[in-house]
Design a protein around this motif. Structure first.
Motif, PDB file in Angstrom:
ATOM      1  N   LYS A  34       7.872 -18.762 -25.707  1.00  0.00           N
ATOM      2  CA  LYS A  34       7.840 -19.737 -26.236  1.00  0.00           C
ATOM      3  C   LYS A  34       6.793 -20.669 -25.886  1.00  0.00           C
ATOM      4  O   LYS A  34       6.366 -20.979 -24.627  1.00  0.00           O
ATOM      5  N   VAL A  35       6.158 -21.818 -26.832  1.00  0.00           N
ATOM      6  CA  VAL A  35       4.712 -22.735 -26.589  1.00  0.00           C
ATOM      7  C   VAL A  35       5.155 -23.617 -27.582  1.00  0.00           C
ATOM      8  O   VAL A  35       5.608 -23.477 -28.783  1.00  0.00           O
ATOM      9  N   GLY A  36       4.979 -25.180 -26.952  1.00  0.00           N
ATOM     10  CA  GLY A  36       5.355 -26.616 -27.759  1.00  0.00           C
ATOM     11  C   GLY A  36       4.721 -27.297 -27.336  1.00  0.00           C
ATOM     12  O   GLY A  36       3.685 -27.425 -26.499  1.00  0.00           O
ATOM     13  N   ALA A  37       5.262 -28.408 -28.086  1.00  0.00           N
ATOM     14  CA  ALA A  37       4.258 -29.350 -28.213  1.00  0.00           C
ATOM     15  C   ALA A  37       5.327 -30.717 -28.915  1.00  0.00           C
ATOM     16  O   ALA A  37       5.950 -30.604 -29.373  1.00  0.00           O
ATOM     17  N   SER A  38       4.779 -32.216 -27.720  1.00  0.00           N
ATOM     18  CA  SER A  38       5.739 -33.050 -28.090  1.00  0.00           C
ATOM     19  C   SER A  38       5.063 -34.350 -28.080  1.00  0.00           C
ATOM     20  O   SER A  38       4.529 -34.847 -27.493  1.00  0.00           O
ATOM     21  N   LEU A  39       5.775 -35.251 -29.036  1.00  0.00           N
ATOM     22  CA  LEU A  39       4.708 -36.608 -29.117  1.00  0.00           C
ATOM     23  C   LEU A  39       5.587 -37.933 -29.265  1.00  0.00           C
ATOM     24  O   LEU A  39       6.164 -37.573 -30.054  1.00  0.00           O
ATOM     25  N   HIS A  40       5.233 -38.765 -28.572  1.00  0.00           N
ATOM     26  CA  HIS A  40       6.140 -39.911 -28.210  1.00  0.00           C
ATOM     27  C   HIS A  40       5.228 -41.331 -28.594  1.00  0.00           C
ATOM     28  O   HIS A  40       4.567 -41.976 -27.507  1.00  0.00           O
ATOM     29  N   TYR A  41       5.785 -41.816 -29.207  1.00  0.00           N
ATOM     30  CA  TYR A  41       4.852 -43.084 -29.371  1.00  0.00           C
ATOM     31  C   TYR A  41       5.687 -44.291 -29.586  1.00  0.00           C
ATOM     32  O   TYR A  41       6.048 -44.205 -30.570  1.00  0.00           O
ATOM     33  N   HIS A  42       5.272 -45.832 -29.255  1.00  0.00           N
ATOM     34  CA  HIS A  42       6.012 -46.548 -29.497  1.00  0.00           C
ATOM     35  C   HIS A  42       4.893 -47.763 -29.710  1.00  0.00           C
ATOM     36  O   HIS A  42       3.589 -48.266 -28.771  1.00  0.00           O
ATOM     37  N   TYR A  43       5.193 -48.194 -30.456  1.00  0.00           N
ATOM     38  CA  TYR A  43       4.195 -50.352 -30.869  1.00  0.00           C
ATOM     39  C   TYR A  43       4.998 -51.518 -30.960  1.00  0.00           C
ATOM     40  O   TYR A  43       5.921 -51.562 -31.444  1.00  0.00           O
ATOM     41  N   ARG A  44       4.580 -51.413 -29.628  1.00  0.00           N
ATOM     42  CA  ARG A  44       6.100 -52.919 -29.283  1.00  0.00           C
ATOM     43  C   ARG A  44       7.470 -52.263 -29.235  1.00  0.00           C
ATOM     44  O   ARG A  44       7.682 -51.759 -29.260  1.00  0.00           O
ATOM     45  N   ASP A  45       8.302 -53.296 -29.852  1.00  0.00           N
ATOM     46  CA  ASP A  45      10.105 -53.540 -30.668  1.00  0.00           C
ATOM     47  C   ASP A  45       9.866 -52.610 -32.400  1.00  0.00           C
ATOM     48  O   ASP A  45      10.775 -52.362 -32.920  1.00  0.00           O
ATOM     49  N   ILE A  46       8.613 -53.125 -32.803  1.00  0.00           N
ATOM     50  CA  ILE A  46       8.640 -52.724 -33.711  1.00  0.00           C
ATOM     51  C   ILE A  46       8.374 -50.948 -34.597  1.00  0.00           C
ATOM     52  O   ILE A  46       9.069 -51.188 -36.147  1.00  0.00           O
ATOM     53  N   ILE A  47       7.692 -50.481 -34.074  1.00  0.00           N
ATOM     54  CA  ILE A  47       7.863 -49.279 -34.448  1.00  0.00           C
ATOM     55  C   ILE A  47       7.942 -47.201 -32.820  1.00  0.00           C
ATOM     56  O   ILE A  47       6.678 -47.865 -32.523  1.00  0.00           O
ATOM     57  N   GLU A  48       8.397 -46.443 -33.549  1.00  0.00           N
ATOM     58  CA  GLU A  48       8.659 -45.467 -32.867  1.00  0.00           C
ATOM     59  C   GLU A  48       8.886 -44.569 -33.129  1.00  0.00           C
ATOM     60  O   GLU A  48       9.312 -44.323 -34.241  1.00  0.00           O
ATOM     61  N   LEU A  49       7.981 -43.327 -33.191  1.00  0.00           N
ATOM     62  CA  LEU A  49       7.658 -42.050 -33.243  1.00  0.00           C
ATOM     63  C   LEU A  49       8.161 -41.248 -32.752  1.00  0.00           C
ATOM     64  O   LEU A  49       7.439 -40.743 -31.196  1.00  0.00           O
ATOM     65  N   ASN A  50       8.818 -39.966 -32.354  1.00  0.00           N
ATOM     66  CA  ASN A  50       9.067 -38.681 -32.173  1.00  0.00           C
ATOM     67  C   ASN A  50       8.240 -37.757 -32.873  1.00  0.00           C
ATOM     68  O   ASN A  50       9.090 -37.153 -33.883  1.00  0.00           O
ATOM     69  N   ALA A  51       7.928 -36.466 -31.969  1.00  0.00           N
ATOM     70  CA  ALA A  51       7.584 -35.463 -33.132  1.00  0.00           C
ATOM     71  C   ALA A  51       7.755 -34.091 -32.487  1.00  0.00           C
ATOM     72  O   ALA A  51       7.369 -33.893 -30.632  1.00  0.00           O
ATOM     73  N   ALA A  52       8.010 -33.027 -32.130  1.00  0.00           N
ATOM     74  CA  ALA A  52       7.177 -31.540 -32.244  1.00  0.00           C
ATOM     75  C   ALA A  52       8.069 -30.448 -32.746  1.00  0.00           C
ATOM     76  O   ALA A  52       7.973 -30.520 -33.110  1.00  0.00           O
ATOM     77  N   GLY A  53       6.803 -29.171 -31.849  1.00  0.00           N
ATOM     78  CA  GLY A  53       7.049 -28.363 -32.884  1.00  0.00           C
ATOM     79  C   GLY A  53       6.958 -27.537 -31.775  1.00  0.00           C
ATOM     80  O   GLY A  53       6.907 -27.608 -30.470  1.00  0.00           O
ATOM     81  N   ASN A  54       7.922 -25.996 -31.726  1.00  0.00           N
ATOM     82  CA  ASN A  54       7.705 -25.070 -30.780  1.00  0.00           C
ATOM     83  C   ASN A  54       7.577 -23.822 -31.506  1.00  0.00           C
ATOM     84  O   ASN A  54       7.955 -23.492 -32.745  1.00  0.00           O
ATOM     85  N   TYR A  55       6.531 -22.262 -31.256  1.00  0.00           N
ATOM     86  CA  TYR A  55       6.538 -20.706 -31.847  1.00  0.00           C
ATOM     87  C   TYR A  55       7.379 -20.239 -30.691  1.00  0.00           C
ATOM     88  O   TYR A  55       6.964 -20.074 -29.469  1.00  0.00           O
ATOM     89  N   TYR A  56       7.887 -19.420 -30.958  1.00  0.00           N
ATOM     90  CA  TYR A  56       8.045 -18.669 -30.257  1.00  0.00           C
ATOM     91  C   TYR A  56       8.336 -17.687 -30.713  1.00  0.00           C
ATOM     92  O   TYR A  56       7.781 -16.742 -32.018  1.00  0.00           O
ATOM     93  N   VAL A  57       8.317 -16.080 -30.047  1.00  0.00           N
ATOM     94  CA  VAL A  57       8.152 -14.860 -29.915  1.00  0.00           C
ATOM     95  C   VAL A  57       9.865 -14.276 -29.249  1.00  0.00           C
ATOM     96  O   VAL A  57       9.758 -14.420 -28.302  1.00  0.00           O
ATOM     97  N   TRP A  58      10.418 -13.491 -30.082  1.00  0.00           N
ATOM     98  CA  TRP A  58      11.212 -12.151 -29.535  1.00  0.00           C
ATOM     99  C   TRP A  58      11.177 -11.114 -30.360  1.00  0.00           C
ATOM    100  O   TRP A  58      10.749 -10.854 -30.176  1.00  0.00           O
ATOM    101  N   ASN A  59      12.060 -10.636 -28.444  1.00  0.00           N
ATOM    102  CA  ASN A  59      11.879  -8.932 -28.114  1.00  0.00           C
ATOM    103  C   ASN A  59      13.223  -8.291 -28.006  1.00  0.00           C
ATOM    104  O   ASN A  59      14.278  -9.728 -27.496  1.00  0.00           O
ATOM    105  N   ALA A  60      14.317  -7.725 -28.796  1.00  0.00           N
ATOM    106  CA  ALA A  60      15.457  -8.038 -28.456  1.00  0.00           C
ATOM    107  C   ALA A  60      15.112  -6.497 -28.070  1.00  0.00           C
ATOM    108  O   ALA A  60      13.964  -5.281 -27.930  1.00  0.00           O
ATOM    109  N   GLU A  61      16.526  -5.735 -27.034  1.00  0.00           N
ATOM    110  CA  GLU A  61      16.185  -4.139 -26.379  1.00  0.00           C
ATOM    111  C   GLU A  61      16.219  -3.452 -27.166  1.00  0.00           C
ATOM    112  O   GLU A  61      16.870  -3.739 -28.820  1.00  0.00           O
ATOM    113  N   LYS A  62      15.147  -2.219 -27.470  1.00  0.00           N
ATOM    114  CA  LYS A  62      15.748  -1.484 -28.094  1.00  0.00           C
ATOM    115  C   LYS A  62      15.065  -1.382 -29.497  1.00  0.00           C
ATOM    116  O   LYS A  62      15.156  -0.684 -30.529  1.00  0.00           O
ATOM    117  N   ASP A  63      13.904  -2.176 -29.164  1.00  0.00           N
ATOM    118  CA  ASP A  63      13.538  -2.342 -30.274  1.00  0.00           C
ATOM    119  C   ASP A  63      14.272  -2.830 -31.996  1.00  0.00           C
ATOM    120  O   ASP A  63      14.070  -2.847 -33.217  1.00  0.00           O
TER     121      ASP A  63
END
Length: 406
Positions: A273-302
């Motif tokens: 997996k690779v991913g990123a997240s963001l946290h931002y706040h402005y005083r006690d007025i605004i708070e933003l949380n965001a994240a995203g992930n990309y996955y590569v899955w491999n199972a046994e025996k294809d």
């Protein structure tokens, strides 16, 4: 109750879940009615008591024991006794200790089922202003019938690391970190139904083996704080999973009103997996949380990888308008998944599930410090997201409630 240097505590809680199975013959779209076919009633009752240290002594501890009754109406009751022992020795920037957990489980049915689980983690830790280090080893030992990790079907031994390293530089503007950990499931009935409430309960009672064992789940990343109110986290990771669970949907196409339920299947996976997240706040007025992930899955025996998306993301924005009013927007996105479907009489097939798009908004009004009124509007796009094959999320709906603190 507080004593000199210690705190005696106890608690009791209970929860009930009542739900319906639906007969949904699925062929791209639901083509039968949503009339409930069968219902199920689950109860979970917990009680605990413990003693923990509260002072700054060199030795810190926690001792706790508790009892859980997991009641599956008309089927069985699973009794669990859970105990914790945590001890930590501290000196200057160094600490060392041990964490132990024991769970003894048994049922009042004819299966003769019982299981005993022991988890121990000895560890060492170091911490100062720029460096934080934790080095531990998780040792899981499960005793009971139906183990799958060795030739001995009554014992499962599953070691894994618990290592964390965080190094802050440039006055905490840049932080490099890594961690490597592992876990093992306990194989209890509440864990089984935790994967999917619509799993076949009779199979779950007989399905005694230990669940997913993850020998390694590692991540490497760095955090950047370009301004004091913003934190960006960029990371990548790898995990190897044994006995990972996926669902088999069982559909009787000759009888569209037959209750559709699921069986649990096991497979071994590798996940990058690779991913990123963001946290931002402005005083006690605004708070933003965001994240995203990309996955590569491999199972046994294809094998096809089931129930696991190739990407997911979420974002939440909170705005405090004043001391009385606040609003929020919470949004979740999950990529397309494959479902393993056993249709009668056609046979097995892989079916696509739609991507999840769940958009929600809400607001709260604080009457005073102890009384709050809130309103939530969930899934306002009225989208029928696929939770499992044949089971979709509720459409647009709202929730009006009151919070009271005392």
């Amino acid at each position: 109750r507080h004593f000199s240097g210690a705190d005696l505590y106890f608690g009791v809680e209970g929860a009930n879940e009542y739900f319906s199975y639906y007969g949904r013959n699925f062929d791209g779209e639901i083509i039968t009615s949503n009339t409930p076919i069968a219902t199920q009633n689950l109860w979970n009752v917990n009680a605990k008591i413990g003693l923990r240290s509260t002072n700054n002594a060199a030795v810190q501890y926690r001792i706790q024991t508790g009892y859980t009754a997991y009641i599956v109406t008309d089927y069985t009751i699973e009794h669990q006794v859970r105990s914790h022992l945590d001890v930590t020795w501290n000196k200057d920037n160094h600490s060392a200790g041990i964490k132990a957990y024991v769970q003894n489980s048994l049922r009042n049915d004819s299966t003769g089922w019982n299981k005993h689980a022991l988890r121990i983690e000895p560890f060492y830790a170091f911490s100062n202003k720029t460096l934080h280090l934790h080095v531990g080893v998780n040792v899981d030992l499960n005793i009971g019938t139906g183990q799958q990790l060795s030739s001995n079907k009554n014992i499962a031994f599953a070691p894994s690391p618990n290592i964390k390293l965080e190094w802050s530089m440039m006055d905490n503007i840049f932080t490099l970190y890594t961690h490597a950990k592992g876990t093992m499931g306990l194989g209890s009935l509440d864990e089984y139904l935790g994967y999917n409430r619509y799993l076949n309960i009779s199979e779950g009672i007989a399905f005694n083996q230990a669940r997913a064992y993850t020998p390694i789940d590692a991540q490497l990343g760095f955090k950047i704080r370009p301004i004091k109110t913003m934190l960006i986290d960029i990371y990548g990771g790898y995990a190897y999973m044994l006995n990972a669970c996926h669902m088999e949907a069982k559909v009787d196409t000759l009888n569209p009103y037959a209750a559709q339920d699921f069986s649990l299947k096991l497979a071994n996976y590798q996940r990058w997996k690779v991913g990123a997240s963001l946290h931002y706040h402005y005083r006690d007025i605004i708070e933003l949380n965001a994240a995203g992930n990309y996955y590569v899955w491999n199972a046994e025996k294809d094998m096809t990888v089931y129930d696991r998306p190739s990407w997911d993301a979420h974002a939440r924005l909170d705005v405090h308008i004043d001391s009385k009013w606040s609003v929020y927007s919470e949004n979740q996105f999950v990529g397309r998944r494959w479902a393993y479907v056993m249709k009668y009489p056609e046979g097995a097939s892989a079916e696509k599930l739609r991507p999840t798009i769940s958009l929600n908004i809400g607001g709260q009004y604080s009457v005073n410090n102890w009384l709050h009124v809130y309103l939530q509007l969930n899934n306002y796009l009225n989208r029928k997201n696929d939770i499992f094959y044949g089971y979709q999320s509720q459409g647009c709906h709202f929730l009006l409630g009151v919070k009271y603190k005392f």
